[in-house]
Design an enzyme around this catalytic site. Structure first.
Site, PDB file in Angstrom:
ATOM      1  N   HIS A 100      16.288  47.896 -24.945  1.00  5.76           N
ATOM      2  CA  HIS A 100      16.323  46.727 -25.601  1.00  5.76           C
ATOM      3  C   HIS A 100      17.348  47.416 -26.666  1.00  5.76           C
ATOM      4  CE1 HIS A 100      11.952  46.479 -25.071  1.00  5.76           C
ATOM      5  NE2 HIS A 100      12.221  45.067 -24.832  1.00  5.76           N
ATOM      6  N   ASP A 103      16.141  49.352 -29.565  1.00  9.93           N
ATOM      7  CA  ASP A 103      15.700  50.890 -29.405  1.00  9.93           C
ATOM      8  C   ASP A 103      17.008  51.773 -29.391  1.00  9.93           C
ATOM      9  OD1 ASP A 103      13.469  49.410 -28.371  1.00  9.93           O
ATOM     10  OD2 ASP A 103      14.155  49.330 -26.251  1.00  9.93           O
TER      11      ASP A 103
HETATM   12  C1  XLS Z   1       6.243  43.754 -22.719  1.00 16.40           C
HETATM   13  C2  XLS Z   1       7.094  43.795 -21.903  1.00 16.40           C
HETATM   14  C3  XLS Z   1       8.425  44.390 -22.452  1.00 16.40           C
HETATM   15  C4  XLS Z   1       9.697  44.300 -21.558  1.00 16.40           C
HETATM   16  C5  XLS Z   1      11.138  44.239 -22.091  1.00 16.40           C
HETATM   17  O1  XLS Z   1       4.935  43.385 -22.623  1.00 16.40           O
HETATM   18  O2  XLS Z   1       6.787  44.526 -20.644  1.00 16.40           O
HETATM   19  O3  XLS Z   1       8.540  45.891 -22.484  1.00 16.40           O
HETATM   20  O4  XLS Z   1       9.793  44.641 -20.216  1.00 16.40           O
HETATM   21  O5  XLS Z   1      11.371  43.522 -22.880  1.00 16.40           O
END
Ligand code: XLS
Ligand code: NI
Ligand code: NI
Length: 440
Positions: A100, A103
Site C-alpha cells: 500500500h 506502508d
Molecule cells: C484486508 C485486505 C487488504 C488487502 C490490500 O482485509 O486483505 O490487506 O489485501 O489492501
C-alpha cells in the site's frame, strides 16, 4: 548493506526429511516443476503491511513485535524497511512484494509532501529492484485508515473525499508503473455501509465505478498494461462491504463495463468470511475468466474475522493450486502472503518461520495438486458425470436446436429419468484426494 537478521542465513531447501526449522522442506525454488522453476510457478510475494509494518497491535493491546527497524524518524524508517524487506526476500527466495502506498511511506502534513516523500522511497525501491532482480507483484493505495475515509473513499458522501481518493490512487498507480508492477489492487476497505438509514447505495456504487473507470483510463494512459484487480471481502471494517464476493463483484464489473480491465485478487480468509470455500471463490473466478491473483492466508474456523494467518492447511493449498493449474497458471498474478505471524510470535525469527510454513504449505499443495491433476481420476469422473451433454439430447440443447416444445415432446416420449442418474461418489472422490496427498 546493513543486515537486520544477522543470525539468520539464506534459508536452504533441505527436503522433507529435514528437521531444521530454518530450512524449506518442500519449497525448492529452482527445481523444475511442470516445465518451470518452482519460484516461477508459485510467484510468492511479501506483503509490506504485515511483514514490515505489522507489530501485533490489536483491539485489545499494543504491539508485541518491534517493527521500527532501528529508526525513529518516518523517513529513515521507510528506507530501513526497504533494506530489511529485501534482506527477507533474498534470504527466503521470494521474488516479489506488494505494497500500500502508506506502508512504503506514511502521510505527512499535506498531500504534496506525502507524494514527494513517497517518490523518494519509490526511487530507492527501483534502485534495489535493479540491484537484486526482485519485482513488484502489485501496488495499491491505503484509502481506508485516515479519518477522512471514515465514511468510505470513492463511496464517501463527500465529493471532496472522492477527489482526494482519486489523487491518492493516481499517485499509487504512478508508483506501481514506475516499479514495473503488473497488477494494481482495489480492496474496498471502507467501501460499504453500516446502515441504510443514512446511505444512498445506488449513488455510492455508481461513484465506485466512476472512480475505477478513471483509474483504468489514467493507468492505461501512462503505460500500465497489467491487470487491475478487485479483492472481494464480505464485511470488516464495514458491516456490509460492496465487494462481497467474486459473484457480486462480477455483477458489478459487468454492469459498469469494467470487466475487460479487472480480474480478481482472491483472499482465502475473505472467502471463508463470505461463507464460501477458498476453492469456490477461485472456481467462480476461473470459470468466468477473471482469475487473477491470490492473497494467501487462512482464517480460523472458530473466529469470525480476518485473522490473516499464515496458511498451513495443505488440503486448502492443494485445492487452491488445483484451480490455479486449471486456470493455466499465473500470468500477471501470484501468491501474495497477506498473512501475519500471531501476536505471540513476536521475534524476528518468527518472520522467517512463518513464511517458511506458508511457502512450504503452498509448495506441497502445488505438488499434490499437480499429482491429483495428472492422476486424472477426478477430472475423468467429472467428465463422465456430464457425458449426457456430449451426445443425443444434451448435444442438441447445447447446439441450440431445442426449445420448450421439443423438450416437452422428448420428456413425454422418454418417460421417467431415474435410469440415467448415477452416484455422485463424493466419499470415493474425497478418498482419492487423501490417497494422492498421502502418497506424495
Ligand atoms: C484486508 C485486505 C487488504 C488487502 C490490500 O482485509 O486483505 O490487506 O489485501 O489492501
Ligand atoms: Ni488481502
Ligand atoms: Ni484481508
Amino acid at each position: 548493506m546493513s543486515q537486520f537478521f544477522n543470525g539468520i542465513g539464506k534459508i536452504p531447501y533441505e527436503g522433507k526429511e529435514s528437521t531444521n526449522p530454518l530450512a524449506f522442506k518442500y519449497y525448492n525454488p529452482d527445481e523444475i516443476i511442470a516445465g518451470k522453476p518452482m519460484r516461477e510457478q508459485l510467484k510468492f510475494a511479501l506483503s509490506w503491511w504485515h511483514t514490515m509494518g505489522g507489530d501485533g497491535t490489536d483491539m485489545f493491546g499494543v504491539g508485541t513485535a518491534d517493527k521500527t527497524w532501528g529508526e525513529s524518524t518516518p523517513e529513515a524508517r521507510a528506507k530501513a524497511k526497504v533494506d530489511a524487506a529485501f534482506e527477507i526476500m533474498e534470504k527466503l527466495s521470494i521474488d516479489y512484494y506488494c505494497f500500500h502506498d502508506r506502508d512504503l511511506s506514511p502521510e505527512y502534513g499535506s498531500l504534496a509532501e506525502s507524494n514527494a516523500k513517497l517518490d523518494e522511497v519509490v526511487d530507492y525501491l527501483a534502485q534495489k529492484q535493479k540491484e537484486t532482480g526482485k519485482k513488484l507483484l502489485w501496488g495499491t493505495a491505503k484509502c481506508f485508515d485516515h479519518p477522512r475515509y471514515m465514511h468510505g473513499a470513492s463511496t464517501s458522501p463527500s465529493a471532496d473525499v472522492f477527489a482526494y481518493t482519486a489523487a491518492q490512487i493516481k499517485k499509487a498507480i504512478e508508483a506501481t508503473v514506475k516499479l514495473g508492477g503488473n497488477g494494481y489492487v482495489f480492496w474496498g476497505g471502507r467501501e460499504g455501509y453500516e446502515t441504510l438509514l443514512n446511505t444512498d447505495m445506488g449513488l455510492e456504487l455508481d461513484n465506485m465505478a466512476r472512480l475505477m473507470h478513471m483509474a483504468v483510463d489514467y493507468g492505461r494512459s501512462i503505460g500500465f498494461t497489467g491487470d487491475f484487480y478487485i479483492e472481494p471481502k464480505p464485511k470488516e471494517p464495514t458491516k456490509h462491504q460492496y465487494d462481497f464476493d467474486t459473484a457480486t463483484v462480477l455483477g458489478f464489473l459487468r454492469k459498469y463495463g469494467l470487466d475487460k480491465d479487472f480480474k480478481m485478487n482472491i483472499e482465502a480468509n475473505h472467502a471463508t468470511l463470505a461463507q464460501h470455500t477458498f476453492q469456490h471463490e477461485l472456481n467462480v473466478a476461473r470459470v468466468n475468466g477473471v482469475f487473477g491473483s491470490i492473497d494467501a492466508n487462512q482464517g480460523d474456523p472458530l473466529l469470525g474475522w480476518d485473522t490473516d494467518q499464515f496458511p498451513t492447511n495443505v488440503y486448502d493449498t492443494t485445492m487452491c493450486m488445483y484451480e490455479v493449474i486449471k486456470a493455466g497458471g499465473f500470468t500477471n498474478g501470484g501468491l501474495n502472503f497477506d498473512a501475519k505471524a500471531r501476536r505471540g510470535s513476536f521475534t524476528p525469527e518468527d518472520i522467517f518461520l512463518s513464511y517458511i510454513a506458508g511457502m512450504d504449505a503452498f509448495a506441497l499443495g502445488y505438488k499434490a495438486a499437480l499429482k491429483l491433476y495428472e492422476d486424472g481420476r477426478i477430472e475423468k469422473f467429472i467428465a463422465d458425470r456430464y457425458a449426457s451433454w456430449k451426445t443425443g439430447i444434451g448435444a442438441d440443447i447445447i447446439a441450440g436446436k431445442m426449445d420448450f416444445t421439443k423438450l416437452e415432446q422428448y420428456a413425454l416420449s422418454r418417460g421417467e429419468v431415474t435410469d440415467s442418474l448415477t452416484s455422485g461418489r463424493q466419499e470415493m472422490l474425497e478418498s482419492i484426494v487423501n490417497n494422492v496427498l498421502f502418497s506424495l
